[in-house]
Design a protein around this motif. Structure first.
Motif, short mmCIF file in Angstrom:
data_model
loop_
_atom_site.label_atom_id
_atom_site.label_comp_id
_atom_site.label_asym_id
_atom_site.label_seq_id
_atom_site.Cartn_x
_atom_site.Cartn_y
_atom_site.Cartn_z
N ALA A 65 15.93 8.86 -40.57
CA ALA A 65 15.18 7.68 -40.88
C ALA A 65 16.05 7.16 -42.10
O ALA A 65 16.48 7.72 -42.88
CB ALA A 65 13.65 7.75 -41.30
N SER A 66 15.93 5.69 -42.39
CA SER A 66 16.41 5.19 -43.74
C SER A 66 15.30 4.57 -44.39
O SER A 66 14.09 4.51 -43.76
CB SER A 66 17.46 4.14 -43.35
N THR A 67 15.24 4.38 -45.57
CA THR A 67 14.17 3.64 -46.17
C THR A 67 14.36 2.29 -46.88
O THR A 67 13.53 1.63 -47.29
CB THR A 67 13.84 4.59 -47.45
N GLU A 68 15.61 2.04 -47.01
CA GLU A 68 16.15 0.69 -47.65
C GLU A 68 17.59 0.31 -47.28
O GLU A 68 18.20 1.12 -46.91
CB GLU A 68 15.94 0.45 -48.92
N PRO A 69 17.92 -1.12 -47.38
CA PRO A 69 19.08 -1.50 -47.00
C PRO A 69 20.43 -0.48 -47.64
O PRO A 69 21.42 -0.47 -46.90
CB PRO A 69 19.35 -2.93 -47.36
N GLY A 70 20.26 0.12 -48.76
CA GLY A 70 21.10 0.73 -49.38
C GLY A 70 21.53 2.15 -48.55
O GLY A 70 22.43 2.70 -48.78
N GLY A 103 15.49 0.57 -41.26
CA GLY A 103 14.43 -0.15 -41.64
C GLY A 103 14.10 -0.19 -43.30
O GLY A 103 14.93 0.36 -43.93
N VAL A 104 12.93 -0.77 -43.32
CA VAL A 104 12.51 -0.89 -44.78
C VAL A 104 11.06 -0.36 -45.11
O VAL A 104 10.16 -0.80 -44.39
CB VAL A 104 12.40 -2.43 -45.46
N HIS A 105 11.23 0.70 -45.82
CA HIS A 105 9.99 1.49 -46.02
C HIS A 105 9.11 0.52 -47.10
O HIS A 105 9.73 -0.17 -47.70
CB HIS A 105 10.53 2.77 -46.91
N PRO A 106 7.88 0.80 -46.95
CA PRO A 106 6.88 -0.11 -47.65
C PRO A 106 7.23 0.27 -49.17
O PRO A 106 6.91 -0.80 -50.11
CB PRO A 106 5.50 0.47 -47.15
N TRP A 107 7.57 1.45 -49.92
CA TRP A 107 7.79 1.55 -51.34
C TRP A 107 9.03 0.53 -51.52
O TRP A 107 9.32 0.44 -52.84
CB TRP A 107 8.45 2.89 -51.51
N PHE A 108 9.87 0.15 -50.84
CA PHE A 108 10.98 -0.53 -51.39
C PHE A 108 11.12 -2.04 -50.89
O PHE A 108 11.90 -2.95 -50.89
CB PHE A 108 12.15 0.03 -50.47
N LEU A 134 16.74 -9.34 -43.34
CA LEU A 134 16.34 -9.32 -41.86
C LEU A 134 17.59 -9.53 -40.99
O LEU A 134 17.51 -8.70 -40.03
CB LEU A 134 15.28 -10.10 -41.78
N ARG A 135 18.41 -10.29 -41.20
CA ARG A 135 19.74 -10.53 -40.52
C ARG A 135 20.53 -9.31 -40.45
O ARG A 135 20.97 -8.80 -39.64
CB ARG A 135 20.51 -11.68 -41.01
N ASP A 136 20.60 -8.65 -41.74
CA ASP A 136 21.44 -7.49 -41.67
C ASP A 136 20.73 -6.24 -41.05
O ASP A 136 21.49 -5.27 -40.47
CB ASP A 136 21.66 -7.20 -43.36
N LEU A 137 19.48 -6.32 -41.06
CA LEU A 137 18.92 -5.02 -40.31
C LEU A 137 18.85 -5.48 -38.80
O LEU A 137 19.47 -4.51 -38.12
CB LEU A 137 17.18 -5.38 -40.65
N GLU A 138 18.97 -6.64 -38.36
CA GLU A 138 19.34 -6.70 -36.88
C GLU A 138 20.82 -6.50 -36.70
O GLU A 138 20.95 -5.78 -35.63
CB GLU A 138 19.11 -8.25 -36.65
N ARG A 139 21.77 -6.89 -37.55
CA ARG A 139 23.02 -6.33 -37.40
C ARG A 139 23.17 -4.78 -37.44
O ARG A 139 24.05 -4.15 -36.40
CB ARG A 139 23.82 -6.72 -38.51
N ALA A 140 22.50 -4.14 -38.21
CA ALA A 140 22.54 -2.61 -38.05
C ALA A 140 22.03 -2.02 -37.05
O ALA A 140 22.59 -1.13 -36.33
CB ALA A 140 21.81 -2.06 -39.32
N PHE A 151 6.31 -5.58 -42.95
CA PHE A 151 6.39 -4.70 -41.69
C PHE A 151 6.27 -5.56 -40.61
O PHE A 151 6.87 -5.19 -39.49
CB PHE A 151 4.76 -4.06 -41.81
N SER A 152 5.27 -6.81 -40.50
CA SER A 152 5.41 -7.40 -39.16
C SER A 152 6.42 -8.02 -38.95
O SER A 152 6.87 -8.22 -37.79
CB SER A 152 4.25 -8.50 -39.27
N GLN A 153 7.21 -8.50 -39.72
CA GLN A 153 8.69 -8.92 -39.64
C GLN A 153 9.54 -8.02 -38.74
O GLN A 153 10.14 -8.28 -37.83
CB GLN A 153 9.49 -9.42 -40.86
N GLN A 154 9.70 -6.90 -39.23
CA GLN A 154 10.40 -5.53 -38.69
C GLN A 154 9.84 -5.24 -37.45
O GLN A 154 10.62 -5.12 -36.53
CB GLN A 154 10.37 -4.48 -39.57
N TYR A 155 8.33 -5.18 -37.27
CA TYR A 155 7.93 -4.76 -35.81
C TYR A 155 8.25 -5.82 -34.78
O TYR A 155 8.53 -5.32 -33.69
CB TYR A 155 6.40 -4.45 -36.12
N ALA A 156 8.19 -7.20 -35.31
CA ALA A 156 8.57 -8.04 -34.20
C ALA A 156 9.99 -7.97 -33.81
O ALA A 156 10.45 -8.27 -32.69
CB ALA A 156 8.28 -9.52 -34.83
N LEU A 157 10.81 -7.73 -34.70
CA LEU A 157 12.18 -7.37 -34.30
C LEU A 157 12.42 -6.15 -33.27
O LEU A 157 13.16 -6.19 -32.44
CB LEU A 157 13.05 -7.17 -35.74
#
Ligand SMILES: [Zn+2]
Length: 221
Positions: free
Chosen positions: A4-9, A29-34, A43-49, A78-84
């Protein structure tokens, strides 16, 4: 195994680990702590990853114990990521702490939720049937054998066997973590401890968890 990852970095590091080790399913993904560190095009970068490889979404989630992280912002991210994840048909790895009401309310609206796993499940045994009905997989670490963790043990015993998964995870600030929690090879010990609680042979439980992971990650493994 899933990483798992926790943030874009983290995304490039996780992607490169998965490239050099084909047995790793990378999760982005992006963990709630970050959530408060996100930059404009995350979000675009996440889709690309996610598109760059056979991958899973995660960790994503909700955490009311993280009091310094705006909960409304956590919900939005969370909801943006879950939708993706739904849109891309990727399984999702969910971190949920003291936010079960919100998570249940969110998932109940889905007719067929995207496959999701609850990592380091910390909810009660009473919630297990409802979550299982929504399609949840439940992942546990080595804390299940500890006497002071009765709630966790009850929940662990309540999970249908075909939804059980195991993990190693050890945030540096968690003083209760044993050394092997942080090490992928520690999974053998985690399964042995789980087998003790369930009164099963470790090999039998390992086979069940393996089959469950194949089903969960589907075409990724
Ligand atoms: Zn987590």
């Amino acid at each position: 195994m899933a990483c798992a990852s926790t943030e874009p970095g983290d995304w490039a590091k996780v992607a490169s680990l998965a490239q050099s080790h084909p047995e790793i399913v990378p999760c982005f993904g992006v963990h709630p702590w970050f959530v408060d560190r996100l930059q404009e095009h995350w979000l675009r970068d996440l889709e690309r990853a996610l598109r760059s490889s056979r991958s899973c979404m995660g960790e994503i989630g909700l955490d009311r114990a993280a009091k310094d992280k705006d909960f409304a912002l956590q919900e939005r991210v969370f909801s943006q990521q879950y939708a993706l994840a739904e849109q891309m048909a990727r399984p999702a790895m969910i971190h949920c702490v003291k936010a079960w009401d919100k998570l249940m309310a969110y998932l109940k609206h889905k007719t067929t939720p995207t496959p999701f796993l609850l990592h380091a499940y910390s909810g009660g045994a009473d919630m297990v049937p409802g979550l299982a009905k929504l399609g949840a997989y439940f992942s546990f670490d080595g804390h299940v054998t500890e006497d002071k963790r009765q709630k966790l043990r009850k929940a662990f015993l309540a999970v249908p066997k075909d939804r059980l998964l195991f993990e190693t995870d050890c945030p540096p600030e968690d003083k209760e973590c044993k050394e092997w929690f942080a090490e992928p090879s520690g999974i053998k010990t985690v399964v042995e401890l789980g087998a003790k609680v369930l009164d099963m042979a470790p090999g039998e439980l390992a086979d069940i968890a393996w089959d469950n992971s194949r089903r969960f990650f589907g075409p990724f493994s």
